[in-house]
Design an enzyme around this catalytic site. Structure first.
Site, short mmCIF file in Angstrom:
data_model
loop_
_atom_site.label_atom_id
_atom_site.label_comp_id
_atom_site.label_asym_id
_atom_site.label_seq_id
_atom_site.Cartn_x
_atom_site.Cartn_y
_atom_site.Cartn_z
N ARG A 2 0.83 -1.20 0.00
CA ARG A 2 0.00 0.00 0.00
C ARG A 2 0.86 1.26 0.00
NH1 ARG A 2 -3.20 0.99 4.56
NH2 ARG A 2 -4.68 2.24 3.35
N LYS B 250 3.74 -8.89 11.39
CA LYS B 250 3.18 -8.96 10.04
C LYS B 250 3.67 -10.21 9.31
CE LYS B 250 2.31 -6.28 5.86
NZ LYS B 250 2.35 -4.95 5.23
N ARG C 216 -2.81 2.16 13.73
CA ARG C 216 -1.81 1.65 14.67
C ARG C 216 -2.44 1.55 16.07
NH1 ARG C 216 0.36 0.70 10.63
NH2 ARG C 216 2.40 1.34 9.84
#
Length: 329
Positions: free
Chosen positions: A126, A191, A326
């Site tokens: 992104r 992640k 976040r």
């Protein structure tokens, strides 16, 4: 030597080295009718792709760990009879970009056709960020799909693909993954994978989609630390060696299944499944858009895929755009 023939030599070298054993430069040269110097040059090129190859005097070359190459014929063995084809590339700029270019050139691609690559030189996430994808250390997967209702009908689609990836990893690999709005898959708070969807078409007419998924499979910690700016994890760390060809077939099947349901029922059918896995559900979060920052409690997503944040006693909805979510520490 042409780029294609050079890669053919390197793929053959990897075929020999894939078992993780030592092979001398002279023996490899005999098999490929090349000098030891030529073998050394090819090994250097492979190392530049992110492969961890040891060179020990008196022993030769070996990979730091055994390697399984992607193979369309092996992938096909894991596919069902009605699955669309899967094409395999060795090295490309970006699997998403390759499919988008083919669509823009007017090529008619089967619905569900997937393209995978051993390595990408210009992988993207992104906001135009680079996606780190060294050779055979990750899965770079892109798939073509069409929506008859147009671009507007694609709202919430990245969340649907996140659910598709999560359900595959839970069912086939027993991994308790979490989803971070709008396009990330997390494991153990780090992640693991990301989704990038690109669209081509009219707002109210038939829309072509390219669905990109990048999954960390077996990254080198030393190299990843130079290229990844957030905590990460890969599948091999938690599962040990795994069959990437099986993973490709499973990923294609899961995405196709969920996309078919999305076409029939829209995102509302996936709202509960996404929220159940939402990384920050009912936690304090910080949402950033440019210079604007919103702080509040994350209430998951609504039936359209909008992110719901309660801030100063009011629930606000957010979707798309250059948003960054976040945890608020």
């Amino acid at each position: 030597m042409s780029e294609q023939s050079s890669w053919q030599v390197q793929r053959q070298l990897l075929h020999y080295l894939s078992d993780g054993q030592f092979y001398s430069g002279s023996w490899l040269g005999e098999q490929l009718s090349l000098s030891r110097t030529a073998i050394a040059n090819h090994m250097q090129q492979l190392q530049q792709l992110g492969l961890d190859i040891f060179s020990v005097k008196g022993k030769g070359y070996r990979l730091a760990s055994p390697l399984q190459l992607l193979d369309s014929s092996v992938i096909q063995q894991w596919q069902s009879d009605e699955s669309a084809p899967v094409e395999v590339l060795s090295i490309t700029d970006s699997t998403n970009l390759q499919l988008m270019q083919r669509l823009q050139q007017g090529e008619i691609l089967p619905k569900g056709l997937a393209l995978v690559a051993e390595a990408q030189t210009a992988g993207r996430g992104r906001h135009g960020r680079a996606w780190y994808s060294p050779f055979a250390a990750s899965l770079s997967f892109s798939m073509v799909w069409q929506l008859e209702q147009g671009i507007q009908a694609a709202m919430g689609l990245s969340l649907v693909i996140g659910v598709a990836v999560a359900e595959l990893l839970e069912h086939d690999y027993q991994l308790p993954v979490a989803l971070k709005w709008p396009n990330d898959i997390y494991l153990q708070g780090k992640k693991l994978a990301g989704v990038l969807i690109e669209l081509s078409g009219q707002s109210d007419g038939r829309c072509q989609l390219v669905i990109g998924i990048g999954i960390n499979v077996q990254l080198s910690a030393a190299q990843a630390e130079q290229s990844i700016d957030q905590p990460w994890i890969d599948l091999t760390t938690v599962l040990g060696p795994l069959d990437r060809n099986r993973l490709v077939a499973g990923l294609q099947a899961s995405c196709a299944k969920h996309l078919q349901r999305f076409e029939q029922s829209g995102f509302a059918a996936f709202q509960a499944a996404f929220n159940r896995r939402q990384l920050f559900l009912q936690q304090p979060v910080r949402l950033t858009q440019g210079q604007q920052v919103v702080r509040g409690i994350c209430h998951g997503v609504d039936a359209q895929g909008n992110l719901v944040i309660e801030s100063q006693g009011k629930k606000q909805l957010f979707h798309g755009g250059e948003l960054s979510l976040r945890a608020e520490n």
